[in-house]
Design a protein around this motif. Structure first.
Motif, PDB file in Angstrom:
ATOM      1  N   SER A  58       0.760  -1.171  -0.036  1.00 53.42           N
ATOM      2  CA  SER A  58      -0.008  -0.062   0.181  1.00 53.42           C
ATOM      3  C   SER A  58       0.773   1.440  -0.101  1.00 53.42           C
ATOM      4  O   SER A  58       0.079   2.307   0.152  1.00 53.42           O
ATOM      5  CB  SER A  58      -0.954   0.006   1.106  1.00 53.42           C
ATOM      6  N   GLU A  59       2.198   1.173   0.036  1.00 48.63           N
ATOM      7  CA  GLU A  59       3.050   2.437  -0.170  1.00 48.63           C
ATOM      8  C   GLU A  59       3.124   2.744  -1.509  1.00 48.63           C
ATOM      9  O   GLU A  59       3.367   1.944  -2.470  1.00 48.63           O
ATOM     10  CB  GLU A  59       4.324   2.143   0.601  1.00 48.63           C
ATOM     11  N   ALA A  60       2.831   4.011  -1.696  1.00 47.76           N
ATOM     12  CA  ALA A  60       2.927   4.290  -3.119  1.00 47.76           C
ATOM     13  C   ALA A  60       4.007   4.268  -3.974  1.00 47.76           C
ATOM     14  O   ALA A  60       3.937   3.838  -5.048  1.00 47.76           O
ATOM     15  CB  ALA A  60       2.555   5.969  -3.079  1.00 47.76           C
ATOM     16  N   ASP A  61       5.234   4.077  -3.540  1.00 51.09           N
ATOM     17  CA  ASP A  61       6.573   3.815  -4.299  1.00 51.09           C
ATOM     18  C   ASP A  61       6.665   2.174  -4.323  1.00 51.09           C
ATOM     19  O   ASP A  61       7.712   2.014  -4.952  1.00 51.09           O
ATOM     20  CB  ASP A  61       7.658   4.622  -3.614  1.00 51.09           C
ATOM     21  N   LYS A  62       5.922   1.559  -3.628  1.00 52.47           N
ATOM     22  CA  LYS A  62       5.687   0.087  -3.703  1.00 52.47           C
ATOM     23  C   LYS A  62       4.500  -0.442  -4.237  1.00 52.47           C
ATOM     24  O   LYS A  62       4.291  -1.900  -4.076  1.00 52.47           O
ATOM     25  CB  LYS A  62       6.018  -0.370  -2.338  1.00 52.47           C
ATOM     26  N   TYR A  63       3.580   0.114  -4.813  1.00 49.89           N
ATOM     27  CA  TYR A  63       2.468  -0.401  -5.377  1.00 49.89           C
ATOM     28  C   TYR A  63       2.719  -1.491  -6.454  1.00 49.89           C
ATOM     29  O   TYR A  63       3.762  -1.297  -7.204  1.00 49.89           O
ATOM     30  CB  TYR A  63       1.822   0.580  -6.158  1.00 49.89           C
ATOM     31  N   PRO A  64       2.283  -2.598  -6.563  1.00 48.06           N
ATOM     32  CA  PRO A  64       2.506  -3.524  -7.463  1.00 48.06           C
ATOM     33  C   PRO A  64       1.975  -2.977  -8.907  1.00 48.06           C
ATOM     34  O   PRO A  64       1.115  -2.363  -8.787  1.00 48.06           O
ATOM     35  CB  PRO A  64       1.700  -4.863  -7.183  1.00 48.06           C
ATOM     36  N   THR A  65       2.709  -3.531  -9.913  1.00 46.96           N
ATOM     37  CA  THR A  65       2.322  -3.292 -11.326  1.00 46.96           C
ATOM     38  C   THR A  65       1.181  -4.143 -11.671  1.00 46.96           C
ATOM     39  O   THR A  65       0.845  -4.978 -10.851  1.00 46.96           O
ATOM     40  CB  THR A  65       3.434  -3.331 -12.270  1.00 46.96           C
ATOM     41  N   SER A  66       0.336  -3.696 -12.401  1.00 45.13           N
ATOM     42  CA  SER A  66      -0.765  -4.304 -13.035  1.00 45.13           C
ATOM     43  C   SER A  66      -0.292  -5.827 -13.666  1.00 45.13           C
ATOM     44  O   SER A  66      -0.938  -6.722 -13.543  1.00 45.13           O
ATOM     45  CB  SER A  66      -1.611  -3.666 -14.115  1.00 45.13           C
ATOM     46  N   ALA A  67       0.950  -5.844 -14.149  1.00 50.02           N
ATOM     47  CA  ALA A  67       1.556  -6.831 -14.762  1.00 50.02           C
ATOM     48  C   ALA A  67       1.858  -8.081 -13.583  1.00 50.02           C
ATOM     49  O   ALA A  67       1.706  -9.348 -13.724  1.00 50.02           O
ATOM     50  CB  ALA A  67       3.007  -6.740 -15.436  1.00 50.02           C
ATOM     51  N   SER A  68       2.168  -7.462 -12.501  1.00 52.74           N
ATOM     52  CA  SER A  68       2.189  -8.203 -11.101  1.00 52.74           C
ATOM     53  C   SER A  68       0.788  -8.932 -10.838  1.00 52.74           C
ATOM     54  O   SER A  68       0.988 -10.160 -10.585  1.00 52.74           O
ATOM     55  CB  SER A  68       2.875  -7.406  -9.998  1.00 52.74           C
ATOM     56  N   ILE A  69       0.005  -8.077 -10.685  1.00 49.90           N
ATOM     57  CA  ILE A  69      -1.449  -8.896 -10.367  1.00 49.90           C
ATOM     58  C   ILE A  69      -1.705  -9.790 -11.553  1.00 49.90           C
ATOM     59  O   ILE A  69      -2.349 -10.798 -11.107  1.00 49.90           O
ATOM     60  CB  ILE A  69      -2.373  -7.632 -10.381  1.00 49.90           C
ATOM     61  N   ALA A  70      -1.596  -9.373 -12.930  1.00 50.80           N
ATOM     62  CA  ALA A  70      -1.858 -10.306 -13.849  1.00 50.80           C
ATOM     63  C   ALA A  70      -1.270 -11.717 -13.778  1.00 50.80           C
ATOM     64  O   ALA A  70      -1.621 -12.649 -14.015  1.00 50.80           O
ATOM     65  CB  ALA A  70      -1.568  -9.506 -15.061  1.00 50.80           C
ATOM     66  N   ASP A  71       0.012 -11.635 -13.482  1.00 51.36           N
ATOM     67  CA  ASP A  71       0.813 -12.663 -13.212  1.00 51.36           C
ATOM     68  C   ASP A  71       0.412 -13.817 -12.265  1.00 51.36           C
ATOM     69  O   ASP A  71       0.276 -14.851 -12.418  1.00 51.36           O
ATOM     70  CB  ASP A  71       2.332 -12.424 -12.842  1.00 51.36           C
ATOM     71  N   ILE A  72      -0.172 -13.330 -11.120  1.00 45.85           N
ATOM     72  CA  ILE A  72      -0.793 -14.055 -10.205  1.00 45.85           C
ATOM     73  C   ILE A  72      -2.087 -14.611 -10.636  1.00 45.85           C
ATOM     74  O   ILE A  72      -2.279 -16.049 -10.319  1.00 45.85           O
ATOM     75  CB  ILE A  72      -1.131 -13.282  -8.886  1.00 45.85           C
TER      76      ILE A  72
END
Lengths: 206, 211
Positions: free
Chosen positions: A107-121
């Motif tokens: 949840s830290e702004a400079d550590k948000y996951p990318t959408s690619a990271s979400i799609a990977d899961i």
């Protein structure tokens, strides 16, 4: 004019009246409007993650629904979102190998996951920095059932409630402790608070 | 006729009132709940013996190592971490800091484990001003040619603190390897015939705790 006003008041405030020798039948109808109210009632919404295993301490969401209506008038929908760095909020629910899961993102702004990271899961977990997925168990109390659906109208996976004609009840979503395989790695999941937002809505049908 | 008009007007008003009541009752029709789990800072350090060259022979004529010695550590971190690399070698009073700086270069003192040096001999070397090899029997020093970082922290440079006698390493989140290389050339005035035969050693440690 005074007579007209008096007549109107009589119509509104007085019992039925007959006029002269005519017979008048009148049906009085009381309309009870449909009533819907939703409240977030969960109290076990925050916890910790074991750094070495990725296991969380056990969290869950809970909602209460009151309704005088049912699925013929409303869609009762449970959705979730996770914040990404490049695509805003995206659907946090997924389903793989007959396992329903939710994705938490840093949840830290400079550590948000990318959408690619979400799609990977969602597709086949392999490399997904700053995103961790956990299986979920979704259930109801007093209502009939709640099931997972995949529909573009709701950006993919979501849950729909069947009230079974009941007017009040609870919806629970418990996050299981152990992460989905290959979604936690202490070399790529940075420290911080990981979160997902649950939303339960009563959406009136057209 | 008038009665009829009144009747029609009354029914119309009743209809308006009823229409007003058909508005859906106002209540929250959606609610949100945020689930949060906190992942604390974590670092895992492992000595990578397979990626290291931990032993070698000393040329008895010159004191040179036959080859560079290397020590490699693998670091896994989920956040920025300050790490510390130090070396210890044994003297009569126990383990002593073995890294030292002399004229801008960093050296490591190796001590005989068969004939443990005196504190005086050891200090003669690590003070960085050895002028006569006869003053430091059983201690031999070599230059640390560098501590190289690869992986997530490759953009960072370890800094040696002569006060703390340690390298300070800023590790980035992810996987990092830290390789310390000991060059072959012996430090001036630290090797002579007074260094008895046997094994000389220092133990290198990478930790998140400063000395």
């Amino acid at each position: 004019m005074k007579k007209i006003i008096f007549g109107l008041l009589m119509c509104l405030c007085s019992p039925l009246q007959s006029w002269g020798a005519d017979t008048l039948d009148e049906t009085l109808t009381t309309y009870i409007p449909s009533y819907v109210a939703v409240e977030a009632t969960g109290t076990n919404t925050s916890g910790t993650i074991d750094c070495s295993t990725g296991a969380n301490s056990g969290v869950g969401g809970e909602f209460r629904l009151w309704t005088t209506s049912d699925e013929t008038d409303y869609d009762f929908v449970l959705q979730s979102v996770v914040q990404t760095s490049d695509a805003g909020q995206v659907n946090a629910y997924g389903y793989l190998s007959e396992v329903e899961f939710i994705i938490f993102g840093n949840s830290e702004a400079d550590k948000y996951p990318t959408s690619a990271s979400i799609a990977d899961i969602k597709n086949s977990p392999y490399q997904n920095p700053n995103a961790i997925a956990y299986p979920v168990t979704t259930s109801v109390n007093n209502f009939e059932s709640i099931e997972l659906y995949d529909d573009a109208e709701y950006d993919g996976y979501h849950y729909k409630l069947a009230t079974g004609g009941k007017m009040v009840g609870f919806i629970y979503q418990n996050v299981q402790t152990n992460p989905i395989s290959n979604t936690y790695d202490y070399g790529s999941d940075e420290s911080g608070v990981y979160q997902a937002t649950l939303m339960f809505s009563a959406l009136r049908k057209p | 006729m008038i009665r009829r008009k009144l009747l029609v007007a009354g029914l119309l008003m009743a209809g308006f009132v009823a229409t007003g009541f058909t508005t859906t009752a106002q209540a929250a029709t959606s609610a949100e709940q945020i689930l949060q789990v906190e992942l604390g800072g974590f670092v895992d350090i492992e000595a990578d013996d397979k990626g290291s060259c931990l032993s070698g022979d000393i040329d008895t004529d010159t004191g040179k190592l036959e080859k560079d010695l290397t020590s490699k550590f693998d670091i896994k971190a989920n956040c920025k971490q300050d790490l510390y690399l130090y070396a210890k070698a044994g003297s009569a009073s126990g383990p002593q800091n073995a890294f030292y700086e002399d004229d801008g270069a960093v050296y490591v003192a190796l001590a005989s484990i068969d004939n443990v040096p005196t504190d005086s001999a050891f200090n003669n070397v690590v003070a960085g001003n050895a002028s006569n090899a006869d003053d430091n029997p059983n201690v031999i020093a070599y230059q640390v040619s560098g501590v190289a970082l690869s992986g997530a922290s490759s953009g960072n440079t370890p800094v040696f603190s002569n006060t703390e006698k340690q390298y300070e390493i800023n590790a980035e989140p992810g996987l990092t390897s830290a390789t310390t290389t000991i060059a072959t050339d012996v430090a001036l005035n630290t090797y002579s015939y007074v260094d008895t035969a046997g094994t000389y050693q220092a133990t290198v440690t990478l930790t998140s705790t400063s000395l």
